[in-house]
Design an enzyme around this catalytic site. Sequence first.
Site, PDB file in Angstrom:
ATOM      1  CD  GLU A 114      -2.965   0.969   0.050  1.00  0.00           C
ATOM      2  OE1 GLU A 114      -3.744   1.926  -0.126  1.00  0.00           O
ATOM      3  OE2 GLU A 114      -2.975  -0.051  -0.686  1.00  0.00           O
TER       4      GLU A 114
ATOM      5  CD  GLU B 292      -1.171   7.418  -1.892  1.00  0.00           C
ATOM      6  OE1 GLU B 292      -1.373   7.829  -0.735  1.00  0.00           O
ATOM      7  OE2 GLU B 292      -1.648   6.353  -2.336  1.00  0.00           O
TER       8      GLU B 292
ATOM      9  CG  ASP C 252      -4.983   2.690   5.131  1.00  0.00           C
ATOM     10  OD1 ASP C 252      -4.197   2.801   4.175  1.00  0.00           O
ATOM     11  OD2 ASP C 252      -4.905   3.361   6.171  1.00  0.00           O
TER      12      ASP C 252
END
Length: 495
Positions: free
Chosen positions: A282, A313, A471
């Site tokens: 992750e 990201e 998450d």
Amino acid sequence: MDIADWEKRYSEAVSNVKGQLENVQGVFVAYNSNVDAMKHISETDIKKLIGIVGCEKIHERMVEYPREIKDPVDFMARLIIAMRDGKAAEVPTYTTDIHEWLMDNLVFDSARMGGQAGIISNLLVTLGVKNVITYVPWLAREQAEYFVDSPNLWHPVMEDGKLVLKHPKEAYDPEQKPKINWILEFSNGMKFSCAGEKYEVPRDNRLIISSRPKWIRIDMSPEMYEQLSDIREDIDGAILAGYQMIKEEYEDGTTYLDYVQRAVSVIERLKGCNPQMRIHVEFTSIQNKVIRKALLTDIVKKHVTSLGLDTVEVANALNVLGYEELAYSVINKGENSIVSLYEGAVRLLKELELQRVHIHSLGYYICVVSKDHPLDADSHRQALLFASTVAATQATLGAIKCIDDISVGLEVPVYTDGHDDLIELEKYLVRRGICTAEDFEDGCISSSSHGLIIVPSKVVKDPVATVGIGDAISAGAFIALLAKMPKVNICQIKE
């Protein structure tokens, strides 16, 4: 496919995955866990802090764009940038000074489990995974208290030279200090001004001030490493996170290269004689470009099967891999940004030699998979729909207590804007001959070099909290895929 049809797909996927989760033997989760000091920033708070620090200093520092927090001016610059853009960010601090300043001038509302690995470990247990082995190199007593009470949650610890598994509350180091991060959440529509500029927050989000004490290491003892193979038969896969904690240089003379190599060794140890074990990394915000690139090219590439990222990201990853123009296009708010996001996902899949790249963006998820992935497109679609439901539940309730809670997420409607955004991607794919409009309808597309799965997501209008949503998305999808994987079990270990 219209929204009503997607809602039907959601119900079917959740029902299907719930019935298969018992197939998952176990998951190993490492490394980062911390205590999150939560603070919801109000207009009164931001005006007060601006008054304390001073507009001119803040404005000058905003132009410099600090990549670590050394003082209150750095903090305010990054907070206002995050609020201005409505984008999540994580910025490190290597001193306790900012924590003390925040305690003096702000004070937190509450404390909770933080860190990707800690959040994911608790979530997997509450979803019913029967064997979750979490590992935190800096497990303090205060940290251990935030892990859920469950007979299915374990932490490795060395006793009399032997690796044993205990609940985190029985495995902590009594001498270890806790790691405390500040999570500063802000709401859509907040208004304030600074240095003659007027700002209005465009989206609920947060800024994370990540504490990086000198003693933080992404590592484990040689004795634990040597016996890590003992847990391989108890797990089907691993979720690894926290590599942003790695520093370029350490006081003892070691460098990031040492810790990168150790991280790779742990992955190889986990896979052992089962190279097909699913390993998911992750990703997160990594300000240091050297560490960001090392994570991608030296840890992820060739060693893991799956990578999870959000839009920012993706841009950060593309940037350090040499795709600067594509990276800029990903975060540009134009109509082609979703096309660039897809193209960026394909580049990451190929460049890093992965089997799966999962991108979660506001309103939709994009998943690009290699042609040799063992699961079909429908399985991937079900995993994404299940993950979206899990995330919607967490955003609505703040925390999931058991698997049945996710019925709450099913009640959250599919995000109309996200559904509409996918139209631009459809036009591009049809124009390029990658698929037909009919192929695009059900979200499962097969090109000559990869598979593409796209789904509109469920978005909570007024979330209780935003921390941990990404998450939850990545962990929910990964565990759903593990539940569907053919069981090629680990061979008998003879070492």
